[in-house]
Design a protein around this motif. Structure first.
Motif, PDB file in Angstrom:
ATOM      1  N   SER A 161      -5.235   6.119  -7.362  1.00  0.00           N
ATOM      2  CA  SER A 161      -4.182   5.286  -6.786  1.00  0.00           C
ATOM      3  C   SER A 161      -2.855   6.041  -6.904  1.00  0.00           C
ATOM      4  O   SER A 161      -2.707   6.947  -7.738  1.00  0.00           O
ATOM      5  N   ASN A 181       1.171  -2.973 -11.042  1.00  0.00           N
ATOM      6  CA  ASN A 181       1.061  -3.293  -9.616  1.00  0.00           C
ATOM      7  C   ASN A 181       1.503  -4.729  -9.354  1.00  0.00           C
ATOM      8  O   ASN A 181       1.197  -5.636 -10.125  1.00  0.00           O
ATOM      9  N   ILE A 183       0.952  -7.186  -6.271  1.00  0.00           N
ATOM     10  CA  ILE A 183       0.266  -7.333  -4.995  1.00  0.00           C
ATOM     11  C   ILE A 183       1.035  -8.299  -4.092  1.00  0.00           C
ATOM     12  O   ILE A 183       1.340  -9.423  -4.479  1.00  0.00           O
ATOM     13  N   GLY A 208      -4.550  -2.581  -3.114  1.00  0.00           N
ATOM     14  CA  GLY A 208      -4.051  -1.886  -4.296  1.00  0.00           C
ATOM     15  C   GLY A 208      -3.343  -0.584  -3.992  1.00  0.00           C
ATOM     16  O   GLY A 208      -3.057   0.198  -4.907  1.00  0.00           O
TER      17      GLY A 208
END
Length: 318
Positions: A161, A181, A183, A208
């Motif tokens: 990622s 993260n 979202i 993601g």
């Protein structure tokens, strides 16, 4: 520098630049000024908006240095072999990584469809769907949604990622606290992130994949580290984090918006170069003075020019 001058400057900020949350200045590698406003402290991160683009530029450079990406002349679609080009669409086939870095890739919109993209399940595909059209490759067209293609390239090329790649190769070496993260799935999430006074993290789509054009939160001290890394030619604590050549290339003119030169997701100004984010977020680097100035601000549409503030009111104090 004297206390009266600093006091006058801080009064100016409170009166005329009321959305500024924090300012930090380093000169000759030492922190020479730090001030927070409106209840913020040095521990608080803020959404730095399009400053995120310049961080993505650094990550692309690192990916090239490490051999994950061959060079910036690679065609974008090389990384997306399963992407289906729409009938009659030819321009998209010629777009390179360099075109995205220099804001010279063509897109099929007059104004950016933020809500449409950020309500989709896959922001990279949404950006690819907007790529191409009737404009020519090579014309400057500033984009925020389109830069998400670079996040897709980083994810595919590195097998990690964007956040994990950044953590390993940039944040951890610079001792920047790794964000979580966040979202975003719809318009409400998007607007809530922009308006949250104490927002944290790095925005990502439902898959993601972290946003490349906005959505990263940093402290002014974190921003100082990024600026100092570039001022030091990519070296931090004796280790080469980003190649000197990438920094040199990134911060010299490659394209131009009106009369303002642009590098690889960095703005090039007369006395240095800068990462600029909506609302008045800035990493400003002046190599001649060996100075880095960072400003973190709360979201505000049409914020007053921070470069003028830095040049006219801040730099004369140091």
């Amino acid at each position: 520098m004297n206390n009266n001058s600093i006091s006058n400057f801080e009064d100016l900020v409170k009166n005329d630049y009321s959305n500024i949350a924090g300012i930090a200045i380093a000169k000759n590698e030492s922190l020479v000024y730090e001030k927070y406003f409106d209840g913020y402290t040095q521990e608080d991160v803020l959404h730095v908006a399009s400053v995120t683009k310049s961080i993505i530029s650094a990550l692309i450079g690192i990916a090239i240095d490490k051999g994950y990406v061959n060079n910036i002349e690679e065609k974008v679609l090389t990384f997306f072999p399963d992407y289906t080009i729409k009938r009659g669409e030819k321009t998209i086939q010629n777009v390179t990584i360099k075109d995205l870095l220099t804001m010279t890739a063509p897109f099929k919109y007059k104004s950016e469809p933020y809500t449409k993209v950020y309500s989709s399940d896959d922001w990279v595909k949404a950006a690819l769907d907007l790529l191409g059209g009737k404009s020519d490759v090579g014309e400057f067209k500033y984009t925020t949604v389109g830069i998400n293609i670079l996040s897709g390239i980083l994810t595919i090329a590195t097998g990690q990622s964007v956040l994990d790649f950044a953590e390993e190769n940039l944040f951890k070496p610079l001792e920047i606290k790794v964000p979580n993260n966040v979202i975003i799935q719809n318009k409400e999430d998007y607007l809530a992130f922009l308006k949250d006074k104490y927002v944290t993290g790095w925005v990502a789509d439902p898959k993601g994949v972290n946003s490349a054009g906005w959505g990263l939160t940093l402290t002014p001290r974190d921003m100082i580290k990024i600026g100092q890394l570039y001022l030091n030619g990519g070296v931090w604590n004796g280790k080469q984090i980003v190649s000197f050549k990438w920094i040199e290339d990134s911060t010299t003119e490659k394209s131009r918006w009106l009369d303002v030169p642009y590098g690889y997701l960095w703005w090039v100004v007369d006395d240095g170069y800068a990462a600029l984010g909506d609302g008045g977020n800035v990493i400003f680097i002046n190599p001649k003075k060996e100075m880095v100035v960072t400003i973190a601000s709360c979201y505000m549409p049409r914020a007053k020019d921070r470069i003028e503030l830095i040049r006219k009111h801040l730099m004369p104090l140091f």
